[in-house]
Design an enzyme around this catalytic site. Structure first.
Site: not given
Ligand code: ADP
Ligand code: ADP
Ligand code: MG
Length: 445
Positions: A116, A164, A203, A208, A237, A292, A295, A338
């Protein structure tokens, strides 16, 4: 076109991929763990192969077993779904070496986006606004403090390999930062076998907002609008919708243009999502890219009258994209809830046998699921059991439709999050579109 595809996944997404294959006239191979012998994806597929014991590490994440299954059944391609191996560049490479098409982008792009911190650096270099934060990884406490002071508190410490919703910690001052920095690294190492962390400005009250992309292997890239995914619990989510109540035509064009350009710059192909945070003034910042199918892809499918999974397959098979940006249509409003097998108050998983099931139907309701009457929800995997998606002309009507659907939905024998969703659907702020990622704070125990 492919003749046969192996689906390296389970649950509703495995079924969803099988439906797309059926419509395209492609044969399917399901893989399953010992715990999933009675799973729906196993029944729906033309062939099924058991790939190991219940734990994912020995089955759905077991690359040698999945590749063996693919070779025995002689498939042309593998669809990874979401989760599991879907964002594993090594798996994509192994597929390629075995002359099996991986349905997704190239391993190189996956690797770049899978880290990331690296992804942010790349996006910044091609002109995408990124969430303010550290340049690259933070390797020691002094740098952490220095960077945090530059960025300004509160700070979010994020695992570069996170996903996740896991691997994030807030720090509001220097002391909290020092504490959180060490724990975050240790947690990242334990969860992702990668202790790399970086810092981001935390933030306040953001939304999102993510942009859905489709890109073929000939450099054609289009976007299919945005999804609002601000209704989250612990960064995961719960409800997604399209369009976002906070985005107008101009902002959609702008975010779409930025996302499309970014994909062109990095040579992205297949379906992908660029996730942004939007602050209260409407500024948007790149957060990460998911390489990818997601969901929540059905909300985009409903409002754009498209089939993203079929799109992925056709693109991977080498077809040129049939749709141009001008031809993408946006019709009405879609919302996805969900439904998890969890206690709606504590969110503790609630696996077990479903004794009574009534899935909602009727106008504008789509249900993506792999459960059935008498199905045993195993305790080993993600607790998502169904996605209920409503579609109507307006947001107000889509909400009314969702409420009607969830009131009619019956899942007995296990606990589900349906009551939690009904609470949200009746919340005045949700109904007026006044939402942010902090929305669920009010319900948290
Ligand atoms: P999306 O990004 O598609 O909205 P999620 O962020 O919840 O949905 O991730 C999609 C699916 O993959 C979820 O069911 C989550 O449990 C799984 N997942 C994503 N990243 C990981 C991780 N690092 N370890 C375990 N499960 C993960
Ligand atoms: P993941 O890989 O687990 O999906 P993300 O980087 O997409 O992680 O962040 C997941 C969630 O965390 C975002 O949807 C948001 O709600 C929160 N988040 C991430 N970064 C920030 C930020 N800089 N400030 C506030 N909220 C954040
Ligand atoms: Mg994310």
């Amino acid at each position: 076109m492919f003749k046969k595809i192996l689906i390296a996944n389970r649950g509703e997404i495995a079924c969803r991929i099988i439906w797309a294959c059926r419509e395209l006239g492609i044969k399917t191979v399901a893989v399953h763990s010992e715990a999933d012998r009675d799973a729906l994806h196993v029944r729906y597929a033309d062939e099924a192969v058991c790939i190991g014991p219940a734990p994912s590490s020995q089955s759905y994440l077991n690359i040698p077993q999945i590749i063996s299954a693919a070779e025995i059944t002689n498939v042309d391609a593998i669809h990874p779904g979401y989760g599991f191996l879907s964002e594993n560049p090594y798996f994509a490479e192994v597929c390629k070496e075995c002359n099996i098409t991986f349905i997704g982008p190239s391993a190189d792009v996956m690797r770049m986006m899978g880290d990331k911190s690296e992804a942010k650096r790349t996006m910044k270099s091609v002109g995408v606004p990124v969430t303010p934060g550290s340049e690259g990884l933070i390797d020691d406490e002094e740098t952490a403090i220095k960077e945090a002071e530059k960025i300004g508190y509160p700070i979010l410490i994020k695992a570069t390999a996170g996903g996740g919703g896991r691997g994030m910690r807030v720090a509001r001052n220097r002391d909290e930062l020092l504490n959180a920095y060490q724990t975050a690294r240790a947690e990242a190492e334990a969860s992702f076998k990668n202790s790399g962390v970086y810092l981001e400005k935390y933030i306040d009250n953001p939304r999102h907002i993510e942009i859905q992309i489709l890109a073929d292997n000939f450099g054609n890239v289009i976007h299919l609008g945005e999804r609002e995914c601000s209704i989250q619990r612990r960064h995961q989510k719960l409800i997604e919708e399209s369009p976002s109540p906070a985005i107008d035509y101009e902002l959609r064009q702008e975010m779409g243009r930025v996302a499309v350009n970014a994909c062109k710059e990095v040579g992205y192909s297949n379906a992908g999502t660029i996730e942004f945070l939007m602050d209260e003034s409407g500024n948007f910042y790149f957060m990460e890219m998911n390489t990818r199918i997601q969901v929540e892809h059905p909300v985009t499918e409903l409002v754009t009258v498209s089939d993203l999974v079929a799109g992925q397959i056709r693109i991977a098979a080498g077809e040129k994209m049939s749709l141009t940006q001008d031809e993408v249509m946006f019709v009405g409003h879609a919302i996805e809830c969900r439904i998890n097998a969890e206690d709606p108050e504590t969110f503790i998983p609630s696996p077990g046998r479903i004794t009574t099931l009534n899935l909602p139907t009727g106008p504008g309701i789509r249900v993506d699921t792999a459960i059935y009457d008498g199905y045993f929800v195993p305790p080993y995997y993600d607790s998502l059991i169904a996605k209920v998606i409503s579609h109507s002309r307006t947001r107000e009507r889509a909400i009314a439709r969702m409420r009607r659907a969830l009131e009619a939905m019956v899942v007995e024998g296990i606990k589900t999050t349906i009551p939690m969703h009904l609470k949200i659907l009746n919340d005045p702020d949700f109904n007026s579109g006044n939402i942010s990622t902090r929305f669920m704070d009010r319900y948290q125990t």
